[in-house]
Design a protein around this motif. Structure first.
Motif, PDB file in Angstrom:
ATOM      1  N   ASN A  57       0.853  -1.186   0.000  1.00  0.00           N
ATOM      2  CA  ASN A  57       0.000   0.000   0.000  1.00  0.00           C
ATOM      3  C   ASN A  57       0.893   1.242   0.000  1.00  0.00           C
ATOM      4  OD1 ASN A  57      -1.702   2.170   0.651  1.00  0.00           O
ATOM      5  ND2 ASN A  57      -3.011   0.905   1.943  1.00  0.00           N
TER       6      ASN A  57
ATOM      7  N   GLU B 127       1.781  -2.546   4.883  1.00  0.00           N
ATOM      8  CA  GLU B 127       0.615  -3.327   4.447  1.00  0.00           C
ATOM      9  C   GLU B 127       0.863  -3.926   3.063  1.00  0.00           C
ATOM     10  OE1 GLU B 127      -4.062  -2.706   3.158  1.00  0.00           O
ATOM     11  OE2 GLU B 127      -3.048  -1.140   4.323  1.00  0.00           O
TER      12      GLU B 127
ATOM     13  N   VAL C  17      -0.395  -5.557  -0.193  1.00  0.00           N
ATOM     14  CA  VAL C  17      -1.660  -5.565  -0.925  1.00  0.00           C
ATOM     15  C   VAL C  17      -1.767  -6.781  -1.833  1.00  0.00           C
ATOM     16  CG1 VAL C  17      -3.087  -4.313  -2.590  1.00  0.00           C
ATOM     17  CG2 VAL C  17      -1.808  -3.051  -0.846  1.00  0.00           C
ATOM     18  N   PHE C  18      -0.659  -7.112  -2.512  1.00  0.00           N
ATOM     19  CA  PHE C  18      -0.715  -8.183  -3.510  1.00  0.00           C
ATOM     20  C   PHE C  18       0.627  -8.900  -3.568  1.00  0.00           C
ATOM     21  CE2 PHE C  18      -0.256  -9.364  -8.160  1.00  0.00           C
ATOM     22  CZ  PHE C  18      -1.085 -10.476  -8.091  1.00  0.00           C
TER      23      PHE C  18
ATOM     24  N   LYS D 106      -6.829   0.656  -8.443  1.00  0.00           N
ATOM     25  CA  LYS D 106      -7.899  -0.226  -7.978  1.00  0.00           C
ATOM     26  C   LYS D 106      -8.440  -1.093  -9.110  1.00  0.00           C
ATOM     27  CE  LYS D 106     -12.455  -0.170  -5.740  1.00  0.00           C
ATOM     28  NZ  LYS D 106     -13.542   0.666  -5.188  1.00  0.00           N
TER      29      LYS D 106
ATOM     30  N   GLN E 275      -5.906  -7.898  -5.087  1.00  0.00           N
ATOM     31  CA  GLN E 275      -5.575  -7.904  -3.671  1.00  0.00           C
ATOM     32  C   GLN E 275      -5.540  -9.340  -3.181  1.00  0.00           C
ATOM     33  OE1 GLN E 275      -8.165  -5.372  -1.396  1.00  0.00           O
ATOM     34  NE2 GLN E 275      -7.235  -3.498  -2.178  1.00  0.00           N
TER      35      GLN E 275
END
Length: 347
Positions: A139, A145, A147-148, A235, A240
């Motif tokens: 992120n 964090e 994300v992927f 997005k 994710q």
């Protein structure tokens, strides 16, 4: 079994693709001169270079990007090198597409990525070579964090080969917008390089639009659409979670709608810039170009031949020919039922 992406062609996507075709026809109806096209291409290249590097966090404003591309300074900062690299790679791909030399291979991807990150990476081994290490997508607002998690490096070459083979095998079978959109998202998901993936993706997407047959691919900047709302772009294009948990269920449908809308948005922007430049030129519609293209291919055209591929009424078709005659673009030959139309001498 060969790779096959999962997607539905929705009514919304179909409508957008149709409007893209209409917008392209409208732009072509201005019968732009070589000078006009060169100007539009320069402006699109400047905008693409600015937008695509801006998406990745480059702080240079558009005015500075334009100035930099014109001056081509010898000593540059890292942010300036990033811009110059992108512009150089874009010009290279324009040339490859126009000459018919663009090959959809992993070597081409490595070459483009090498141009993108030239002089910008601490480890030269990561320049122009597929990654040999795992990567994590974090992120941007919270670096702790994850994300992927993209595919393992051992699987990258096979995944890329499958993607490129799918594109190559479907040129002329699937609409260029759909093919380019599928490439764009799957490439982002694979994340084949340590760095430069986003810029390389957008560069190659432009090239694929041209290679697969989208007219005037050089005069618009879909990157500009993404840059206006980067959060939405990330997005729409990303995933994710862990790739291996998601791979079987990845659906491109919503992304393709968004991707097509970006191209249409840009074509409309380009269209708005044309009237003042071409106000002194005759306005031709898409059906006029159908006639001219038919004559170019066959040498001549009759009313009956035009009616064979046009949905316009007989009266409208006669008006179409009259307009082309009045504009000295075609001339009438023969009489009665033997009447046909040819290109005006000297055109």
């Amino acid at each position: 079994m060969s790779w096959k992406p999962k997607y539905l062609i929705s009514d919304r996507l179909l409508l957008t693709i149709r409007e893209i075709g209409e917008s392209l026809g409208e732009i072509k109806s201005f019968r732009l001169s070589g000078q006009d096209l060169a100007r539009l291409e320069l402006e699109a290249r400047e905008l693409s270079t600015f937008a695509s590097t801006s998406i990745e966090g480059n702080p240079l404003p558009l005015t500075d990007v334009k100035r930099l591309l014109k001056t081509q300074k010898n000593t540059v900062r890292e942010t300036e090198r990033e811009v110059l690299n992108y512009n150089k790679a874009l010009q290279f791909l324009y040339g490859e597409v126009r000459s018919g030399q663009l090959r959809l291979t992993i070597k081409t991807l490595e070459r483009v990525q090498g141009k993108v990150v030239d002089g910008l990476m601490d480890n030269p081994a990561h320049c122009g070579s597929l990654r040999r290490a795992p990567v994590l997508i974090r992120n941007p607002r919270r670096s702790d964090e994850i994300v992927f998690i993209p595919p393992d490096s051992k699987d990258v070459r096979k995944l890329l080969s499958d993607l490129l083979l799918f594109i190559e095998n479907n040129i002329g079978k699937i609409d260029p917008v759909i093919l380019a959109g599928i490439f764009h998202r799957q490439y982002v998901i694979i994340h084949p390089f340590i760095d430069g993936n986003g810029r390389t993706t957008r560069l190659m997407t432009t090239a694929i639009l041209g290679k697969t047959g989208l007219d005037l691919f050089e005069v618009f900047s879909f990157e500009n659409y993404y840059n206006r709302n980067v959060t939405r772009y990330f997005k729409e294009v990303g995933l994710q979670g862990d790739y291996y948990d998601l791979a079987e269920e990845i659906d491109f449908s919503a992304w393709l709608e968004y991707f097509a809308e970006g191209i249409l948005d840009e074509l409309r922007r380009v269209r708005k810039t044309l009237p003042e430049r071409t106000a002194d030129k005759p306005r031709l519609e898409a059906h006029h170009h159908q006639i001219l293209d038919y004559i170019e291919a066959k040498g001549s055209i009759t009313q009956r031949e035009y009616g064979g591929f046009s949905t316009r009424s007989l009266a409208a078709r006669k008006i179409d020919f009259d307009k082309l005659v009045k504009l000295n673009l075609v001339e009438v030959r023969g009489v009665g039922r033997g009447t046909y139309y040819v290109k005006k001498n000297g055109l």
